[in-house]
Design an enzyme around this catalytic site. Structure first.
Site, PDB file in Angstrom:
ATOM      1  N   CYS A   7       0.863  -1.182   0.000  1.00  0.00           N
ATOM      2  CA  CYS A   7       0.000   0.000   0.000  1.00  0.00           C
ATOM      3  C   CYS A   7       0.898   1.230   0.000  1.00  0.00           C
ATOM      4  O   CYS A   7       2.079   1.139  -0.296  1.00  0.00           O
ATOM      5  CB  CYS A   7      -1.004  -0.012   1.153  1.00  0.00           C
ATOM      6  SG  CYS A   7      -0.320   0.221   2.804  1.00  0.00           S
ATOM      7  N   ASN A  10       2.314   1.633   4.298  1.00  0.00           N
ATOM      8  CA  ASN A  10       2.504   0.389   5.039  1.00  0.00           C
ATOM      9  C   ASN A  10       2.133   0.535   6.516  1.00  0.00           C
ATOM     10  O   ASN A  10       2.771  -0.032   7.397  1.00  0.00           O
ATOM     11  CB  ASN A  10       3.938  -0.117   4.877  1.00  0.00           C
ATOM     12  CG  ASN A  10       4.166  -1.552   5.354  1.00  0.00           C
ATOM     13  OD1 ASN A  10       5.224  -1.852   5.879  1.00  0.00           O
ATOM     14  ND2 ASN A  10       3.200  -2.429   5.188  1.00  0.00           N
ATOM     15  N   CYS A  12      -1.604   0.813   7.274  1.00  0.00           N
ATOM     16  CA  CYS A  12      -3.021   0.450   7.409  1.00  0.00           C
ATOM     17  C   CYS A  12      -3.355  -0.807   6.615  1.00  0.00           C
ATOM     18  O   CYS A  12      -3.455  -1.894   7.162  1.00  0.00           O
ATOM     19  CB  CYS A  12      -3.939   1.588   6.960  1.00  0.00           C
ATOM     20  SG  CYS A  12      -3.972   3.012   8.070  1.00  0.00           S
ATOM     21  N   ASP A 120      -8.143   3.645   1.252  1.00  0.00           N
ATOM     22  CA  ASP A 120      -7.189   3.869   2.332  1.00  0.00           C
ATOM     23  C   ASP A 120      -7.897   4.471   3.548  1.00  0.00           C
ATOM     24  O   ASP A 120      -8.303   5.640   3.518  1.00  0.00           O
ATOM     25  CB  ASP A 120      -6.083   4.805   1.845  1.00  0.00           C
ATOM     26  CG  ASP A 120      -4.911   4.883   2.807  1.00  0.00           C
ATOM     27  OD1 ASP A 120      -5.073   4.492   3.987  1.00  0.00           O
ATOM     28  OD2 ASP A 120      -3.836   5.332   2.380  1.00  0.00           O
TER      29      ASP A 120
END
Length: 151
Positions: A7, A10, A12, A120
């Site tokens: 993601c 790094n 969530c 997100d």
């Protein structure tokens, strides 16, 4: 098999995917190595974001031992599969990829109409919705890994 979840920072989505998929794979008796990384280095060395730790803990997953890191050249050679949480991450990781990479790179979620982003929660604040998608993706991944074992 070695799988890396990716993601932005790094903290969530990718650490949640790592922990959740690892727990589901262990329960299914799979021998797979999981890790996670971010495309950026803003949080390197930091634990996952506290609201994500708490939301995952409420579902029985422990993220507390994980630490953020940025994807590096070694990851393209050391992992079989790199799974991006959204199309921006996918584009970024492919832009950085060496020509001779070993890893297959793709989206984590495949929806009925094609690849699907995991929003997100650092920005949306909807940790529950992200965890719902991550759990569904982890279930699908574990099912695919189990099916591959029987081939």
């Amino acid at each position: 098999m070695r799988i890396l979840f990716l993601c932005l920072g790094n903290i969530c989505r990718s650490p949640a995917a790592e922990a959740i998929t690892r727990a589901k794979a262990v329960a299914a008796g799979l021998d797979v190595t999981f890790d996670s990384a971010g495309t950026g280095d803003w949080h390197s060395g930091a634990p996952p974001y506290e609201p994500m730790i708490e939301a995952a803990r409420a579902r029985g997953y422990d993220l507390s031992a994980l630490r953020a890191r940025q994807i590096g050249p070694q990851d393209y050679a050391g992992f079989d599969l790199i799974l991006a949480m959204d199309e921006n991450n996918l584009r970024d990781v492919l832009d950085q990829a060496p020509r001779d990479m070993h890893a297959q790179v793709q989206m984590f979620l495949e929806g009925p109409a094609g690849p699907q982003d995991v929003p997100d929660p650092y920005f949306t604040r909807d940790f529950e919705a992200s965890l719902d998608l991550i759990e569904a993706g982890a279930d699908a991944l574990v099912a695919d890994l189990l099916a591959d074992q029987t081939k």
